[in-house]
Design a protein around this motif. Structure first.
Motif, mmCIF file in Angstrom:
data_model
loop_
_atom_site.group_PDB
_atom_site.id
_atom_site.type_symbol
_atom_site.label_atom_id
_atom_site.label_comp_id
_atom_site.label_asym_id
_atom_site.label_seq_id
_atom_site.Cartn_x
_atom_site.Cartn_y
_atom_site.Cartn_z
ATOM 1 N N LYS A 286 0.814 -1.207 0.000
ATOM 2 C CA LYS A 286 0.000 0.000 0.000
ATOM 3 C C LYS A 286 0.852 1.263 0.000
ATOM 4 N N THR A 287 2.158 1.080 0.064
ATOM 5 C CA THR A 287 3.021 2.257 0.027
ATOM 6 C C THR A 287 2.891 2.927 -1.329
ATOM 7 N N GLY A 288 2.431 4.137 -1.351
ATOM 8 C CA GLY A 288 2.182 4.827 -2.611
ATOM 9 C C GLY A 288 3.424 5.479 -3.153
ATOM 10 N N PRO A 289 3.381 5.923 -4.408
ATOM 11 C CA PRO A 289 4.541 6.529 -5.042
ATOM 12 C C PRO A 289 4.855 7.924 -4.540
ATOM 13 N N HIS A 290 4.002 8.478 -3.688
ATOM 14 C CA HIS A 290 4.263 9.837 -3.199
ATOM 15 C C HIS A 290 4.699 9.856 -1.745
ATOM 16 N N GLY A 291 4.976 8.691 -1.175
ATOM 17 C CA GLY A 291 5.570 8.665 0.143
ATOM 18 C C GLY A 291 4.601 8.423 1.272
ATOM 19 N N LEU B 87 -11.777 7.123 -21.709
ATOM 20 C CA LEU B 87 -10.372 6.942 -21.343
ATOM 21 C C LEU B 87 -10.200 7.442 -19.910
ATOM 22 N N PHE B 88 -9.376 6.765 -19.156
ATOM 23 C CA PHE B 88 -9.172 7.106 -17.758
ATOM 24 C C PHE B 88 -7.698 7.417 -17.541
ATOM 25 N N ALA B 89 -7.404 8.623 -17.059
ATOM 26 C CA ALA B 89 -6.013 9.062 -16.906
ATOM 27 C C ALA B 89 -5.608 9.048 -15.438
ATOM 28 N N PHE B 90 -4.413 8.524 -15.182
ATOM 29 C CA PHE B 90 -3.862 8.485 -13.826
ATOM 30 C C PHE B 90 -2.368 8.768 -13.894
ATOM 31 N N ASP B 91 -1.825 9.252 -12.773
ATOM 32 C CA ASP B 91 -0.375 9.291 -12.666
ATOM 33 C C ASP B 91 0.112 8.279 -11.625
ATOM 34 N N ASP B 92 -0.771 7.839 -10.729
ATOM 35 C CA ASP B 92 -0.413 6.862 -9.706
ATOM 36 C C ASP B 92 -0.638 5.450 -10.237
ATOM 37 N N PHE B 93 0.357 4.589 -10.110
ATOM 38 C CA PHE B 93 0.237 3.244 -10.659
ATOM 39 C C PHE B 93 -0.839 2.443 -9.947
ATOM 40 N N ASP B 94 -0.878 2.492 -8.619
ATOM 41 C CA ASP B 94 -1.842 1.702 -7.870
ATOM 42 C C ASP B 94 -3.277 2.039 -8.265
ATOM 43 N N GLU B 95 -3.566 3.336 -8.402
ATOM 44 C CA GLU B 95 -4.907 3.755 -8.786
ATOM 45 C C GLU B 95 -5.232 3.284 -10.207
#
Length: 709
Positions: A351-356, A689-697
């Motif tokens: 669950k550790t996200g890419p933003h810390g 289309l669905f845009a994200f920058d977070d991989f988990d999401e």
């Protein structure tokens, strides 16, 4: 004196077993340990910075020119370049007619080789001959046997060190020196050293450390070839001694023993160092099918090599924290440096996200051990044994290699007067005799496995590429096979002919199953009862060599979509039981995307690598290929805009979606260069289309959409 490597125990001259190689019961005689140029001190040549005087080979070419402009503006001390027979100036810098003349005139510390694959080996040899201290080769698809010859030359000298081939290069953020084509927007002076086999994964690793406020000290891209000039262990040694490096990120993948050797080195480093630097790693290819080459030339298993899961376990046992996605490097390293994770941690919270946010502060476990195609620990040997068994199903053709059908392979051997026997009375107990590559020593090798042993117990008899097998004791080979002394003469003839085939036709694997029989006169005779022959496709594609071998390729059993992709320069591999189509730029990132989706509970229907530079056209062609698979319920586009701008990719996705009138929902994750612009284009397209920058999401969304369909 033959060079023999054999399991299961190290010889007396090696003090102890490591956590990595010991887990596979592998031992290596000291004569096959450090290569001569490593032990003589060329590791220091990797320490680049403001002081480094750089030249370019192929200086006036389009790629080199664009790269040199960027690097000069960034602060790299480029002092000139080489154009064969040339002169004058380019970009305001001198152009010399040869590397030797450039060394005499410009006194360079390093050279970047920016020439096509068919010219690259000659350019590397020219640089070695001129004794340039650091040689960086970025070209992909240099023929394997050209690289084998280069390694044979490197072992005879003590002046030059090679990085590459098929490498993004080496970059010092602190010293503002770039020799390669790393995207500069991802790099800023800081605290984290990176050593990586994958270019795209190293860029996203750099970007993750940048977002976490850490930056980088140095990034060493060892490259994705079978035989890199600089290894992961080499990179670890440099970064461990680098005063600007406070933590290390290691990016590995399937293929070879490099990560196991790294695990052994890390364990010893941690034992002898009072305050060892924290090391975090990722391994690509946990879900890779065992019989395929996963984009990179070296991303596949040779006889006796460990699985990706073996590498993860070895690194964990050495005290390395493992992440399952490169966006997690920054937050995990931040926590390690802050003391919030103990140095002996074996994993990270999924669950550790890419933003810390949400990094755990105690020892943790993770789900990578249960991925679908990974061999469980109790079965890894059984999985690897399949490499040595005659194929039951038709062999699938794959880009970057040519594997001949079994009957074609035997016919080729018969045509070279190799003794064969398709109906031998002893065929139920054959031994394995193979000519292949020992990646640990960068040498061709005779691999031998008796019928009761596992692939990891292979006896490996290395030989010099240019000198042949005269140094190998055939008595030792016969003994390892369990054959009688009477077979030695016949065995020598067989080995010589197999080695001749290996070198003349530029194979990477000549694997046979052999038996010992008696002829009518009672003489012992070694006979081949089955064979698997794999050849380097780059020899034909880059240099137009081996056309006769190319003509033997049988594509009847190949997936037509995979062949279509190959013609378009795209690597597409259909995977079993998946429902999520994947479209990724870069082989390492494509492997990791499949792995990380599985870790999140999804299942990819394919591996697809558009190459390091995805374009609007390759995006559209990739969609067309993915949509031919009726199992696909949703599509995950995972693009890291390093060498490619995120807004350009987004425009390509929108145009392709409209042109193809797609009904399958698409999730787009764009990071890197112009990521915000790209995400905005996707969000404002008015399309599903669905845009994200977070991989988990993004992964959660594409899995949800696949389930809904």
């Amino acid at each position: 004196m033959s060079q023999l490597v054999r399991a299961p125990a190290f010889p007396a001259c090696v003090p102890r077993l490591g956590a990595g190689l010991a887990s596979l019961n592998i031992r290596t005689f000291s004569c096959l340990g450090p290569r001569q140029n490593e032990s003589s001190g060329t590791l220091s040549n990797l320490t680049i910075g403001k002081h480094t005087r750089v030249i370019f080979q192929g200086f006036t070419g389009r790629q080199a020119t664009a790269n040199a402009r960027e690097s000069l503006a960034w602060g790299t001390n480029i002092v000139g370049g080489v154009k064969p027979g040339g002169g004058g100036e380019h970009l305001g810098l001198p152009v010399l007619p040869s590397v030797k003349k450039a060394v005499e005139t410009l006194k360079p510390d390093a050279t970047g080789i920016y020439v096509a694959a068919h010219q690259a080996a000659a350019a590397i040899e020219e640089a070695i001959d001129a004794e340039v201290p650091l040689i960086v080769a970025v070209a992909e698809h240099i023929p394997l046997h050209d690289i084998l010859r280069i390694h044979s030359i490197l072992k005879t000298q003590t002046a030059s060190r090679l990085v590459g081939a098929n490498s993004p290069g080496i970059i010092s953020s602190v010293g503002k020196c770039r020799i390669g084509f790393q995207p500069l927007s991802c790099f800023s002076p800081g605290r984290v050293g990176i050593v990586a086999r994958s270019g795209t994964l190293s860029y996203e690793t750099a970007a993750s450390t940048l977002r976490s406020g850490l930056g980088q000290s140095m990034c060493i891209g060892v490259g994705g070839d079978i035989l890199p000039g600089t290894t992961i262990v080499d990179g670890l040694k440099v970064l461990a001694d680098d005063p600007d490096t406070e933590a290390i990120a290691l990016v590995g993948e399937i293929g070879g023993h490099a990560e196991l050797e790294a695990a052994d080195w890390i364990r010893l480093y941690r034992e002898r160092t009072d305050n060892p630097k924290p090391i975090v790693a990722i391994i690509g290819g946990l879900t890779a099918p065992p019989d395929r080459i996963m984009g990179h030339a070296g991303a596949f298993l040779l006889p006796g090599e460990p699985s990706a899961l073996d590498k993860v376990k070895a690194l964990e046992n050495a005290g390395v924290a493992i992440v399952n996605h490169p966006s997690r490097f920054g937050p995990v390293i931040s926590n390690l440096l802050a003391g919030r994770l103990v140095s002996s941690v074996h994993g990270v919270d999924n669950k550790t996200g890419p933003h810390g946010g949400g990094a755990a502060n105690q020892q943790q476990t993770r789900g990578l051990h249960t991925l679908g195609r990974s061999c469980p620990s109790s079965r890894t040997a059984d999985c690897r044994t399949k490499l040595f068994s005659p194929p039951v199903h038709p062999i699938r053709q794959q880009q970057r290699s040519i594997i001949l059908a079994p009957q074609t392979a035997l016919n080729l051997l018969k045509g070279r007067n190799v003794a064969t026997n398709f109906s031998s009375a002893n065929a139920d107990a054959p031994r394995t005799l193979a000519i292949t590559i020992n990646r640990s020593t960068s040498s061709p090798s005779v691999f031998v496995i008796a019928d009761h042993k596992q692939p990891t117990e292979a006896a490996k008899f290395d030989f010099d590429y240019r000198q042949g097998t005269s140094s190998i004791s055939m008595d030792d080979v016969a003994r390892e096979l369990g054959f009688s002394k009477d077979s030695v003469a016949s065995l020598r003839r067989t080995v010589d002919e197999l080695v001749s085939l290996f070198t003349e036709k530029e194979a990477y694997l000549v694997e046979t199953r052999v038996v010992e029989n008696r002829d009518g006169s009672g003489d012992s005779r070694v006979e081949i009862v089955s064979a698997k022959l794999g050849f380097d496709d780059a020899a034909f594609r880059s240099c137009k060599r081996q056309g006769d071998i190319q003509s033997l390729r049988n594509t009847d059993s190949a997936d037509p979509v995979e062949l279509e992709a190959e013609r378009d320069g795209i690597v597409y591999i259909k995977l079993e039981d998946g429902t999520i189509g994947t479209l990724v730029n870069g082989a390492g990132l494509a492997m990791n995307t499949v792995d990380a989706l599985a870790d999140a509970g999804g299942k990819a229907a394919n591996f697809l690598d558009t190459g390091g530079k995805a374009t609007s056209e390759t995006v559209k062609r990739s969609f067309e290929m993915i949509l031919q698979d009726q199992r696909v319920k949703s599509i995950f586009v995972n693009i890291f805009g390093g060498l490619t701008r995120g807004d350009m990719i987004a425009e390509g996705v929108v145009l392709a979606f409209k042109d193809l009138q797609m009904s399958v929902p698409v999730v787009v994750r764009i990071r890197g260069t112009n990521e915000k612009e790209g995400q905005k284009i996707i969000k404002e397209s008015g399309l599903p289309l669905f845009a994200f920058d977070d991989f988990d999401e993004a992964a959660a969304k594409v899995i949800e959409l696949a389930a809904q369909k």
